[in-house]
Design a protein around this motif. Structure first.
Motif, mmCIF file in Angstrom:
data_model
loop_
_atom_site.group_PDB
_atom_site.id
_atom_site.type_symbol
_atom_site.label_atom_id
_atom_site.label_comp_id
_atom_site.label_asym_id
_atom_site.label_seq_id
_atom_site.Cartn_x
_atom_site.Cartn_y
_atom_site.Cartn_z
ATOM 1 N N LEU A 121 1.026 -1.246 0.049
ATOM 2 C CA LEU A 121 0.076 -0.168 0.163
ATOM 3 C C LEU A 121 0.690 1.078 0.207
ATOM 4 N N GLU A 122 1.999 1.372 0.826
ATOM 5 C CA GLU A 122 2.736 2.384 1.110
ATOM 6 C C GLU A 122 3.554 2.836 -0.250
ATOM 7 N N ASP A 123 3.819 1.795 -1.079
ATOM 8 C CA ASP A 123 4.648 2.010 -2.254
ATOM 9 C C ASP A 123 3.550 2.412 -3.509
ATOM 10 N N ILE A 124 2.445 1.811 -3.487
ATOM 11 C CA ILE A 124 1.463 1.954 -4.567
ATOM 12 C C ILE A 124 0.884 3.516 -4.480
ATOM 13 N N GLU A 125 0.474 3.962 -3.240
ATOM 14 C CA GLU A 125 -0.025 5.163 -3.201
ATOM 15 C C GLU A 125 0.602 6.355 -3.848
ATOM 16 N N PRO A 126 1.915 6.474 -4.025
ATOM 17 C CA PRO A 126 2.678 7.794 -4.303
ATOM 18 C C PRO A 126 2.469 7.503 -6.025
ATOM 19 N N LEU A 127 2.120 6.521 -6.730
ATOM 20 C CA LEU A 127 2.010 6.277 -7.951
ATOM 21 C C LEU A 127 0.608 6.553 -8.585
ATOM 22 N N LEU A 128 -0.168 6.733 -7.589
ATOM 23 C CA LEU A 128 -1.470 7.147 -7.944
ATOM 24 C C LEU A 128 -1.720 8.685 -8.117
ATOM 25 N N GLY A 129 -2.770 9.256 -8.889
ATOM 26 C CA GLY A 129 -2.927 10.491 -9.169
ATOM 27 C C GLY A 129 -1.829 11.340 -10.220
ATOM 28 N N THR A 130 -1.433 10.190 -10.973
ATOM 29 C CA THR A 130 -0.452 10.646 -12.057
ATOM 30 C C THR A 130 -1.066 10.261 -13.247
ATOM 31 N N ASP A 131 -0.219 10.385 -14.379
ATOM 32 C CA ASP A 131 -0.947 10.049 -15.635
ATOM 33 C C ASP A 131 -1.075 8.709 -15.904
ATOM 34 N N ARG A 132 -0.283 7.810 -15.134
ATOM 35 C CA ARG A 132 -0.338 6.342 -15.144
ATOM 36 C C ARG A 132 -1.490 5.638 -14.687
#
Length: 188
Positions: A121-132
């Motif tokens: 969870l902690e490592d997925i959250e920063p990937l959210l809210g971007t173009d990916r």
């Protein structure tokens, strides 16, 4: 847009987690080979859903030896096996997937994680809210509840059996059925 201009989708597979959930929580025994997911269907699903050519990374704990026949089978269907070793008290597959998710913050590409594990969870959250696009493939009733909270931030969720159709026959699962999907036929 052709495959060469689309960002790559990275399919990160925590096979041990899927196998353990399948055996412990669904079958109540060790799964037989014909009861395990058809791993090629995950690559196909990711390609169909998000386009491009997914790069499948299948993380394996090879501390007690390299499972060569499985590694060869994974390579034949298009995965890059990632065999790992380490001390038994460390969750080496989780550590490797966490490091991979962290490295994705500096790269382009969509990320599809195959696991129920809240350790990510902690490592997925920063990937959210971007173009990916970021997704998780798992059994809905066994995924960590923290993933549900991340769905509001754009995390996509796909059920391993019902959406991906990764199994050759129905599993003995009991799930909550949305009324719009209810078909009484299987119950009759």
């Amino acid at each position: 847009m052709d495959d060469h201009t689309q960002p790559t989708a990275y399919l990160l597979v925590d096979g041990e987690n899927i196998d353990a959930t399948l055996g412990t929580s669904i079958l109540s025994r060790r799964p037989e080979s014909h009861e395990r997911p058809r791993w090629d269907r995950l690559l196909h699903f990711t390609r169909e859903r998000w386009g491009g050519s997914p790069r499948g990374l299948f993380f394996l704990n090879a501390s007690s030896g390299m499972p060569m026949s499985f590694v060869q089978a994974l390579k034949a269907i298009g995965y890059l096996p990632v065999p790992l070793s380490g001390p038994p008290e460390e969750k080496i597959v989780d550590i490797a997937i966490q490091r991979t998710l962290q490295a994705m913050a500096d790269r382009d590409g969509d990320v599809m994680l195959v696991s129920h594990d809240g350790d990510f969870l902690e490592d997925i959250e920063p990937l959210l809210g971007t173009d990916r696009r970021v997704g998780v493939i798992a059994f809905a009733e066994f995924r960590n509840s923290g993933f549900t909270q991340l769905m509001d931030q754009g995390l996509e969720f796909f059920d391993l059996e019902y959406d991906v159709r990764a199994f050759t026959s129905p599993l003995p699962r009991i799930r909550v059925i949305p009324i719009d999907e209810f078909d009484p036929t299987p119950f009759l």
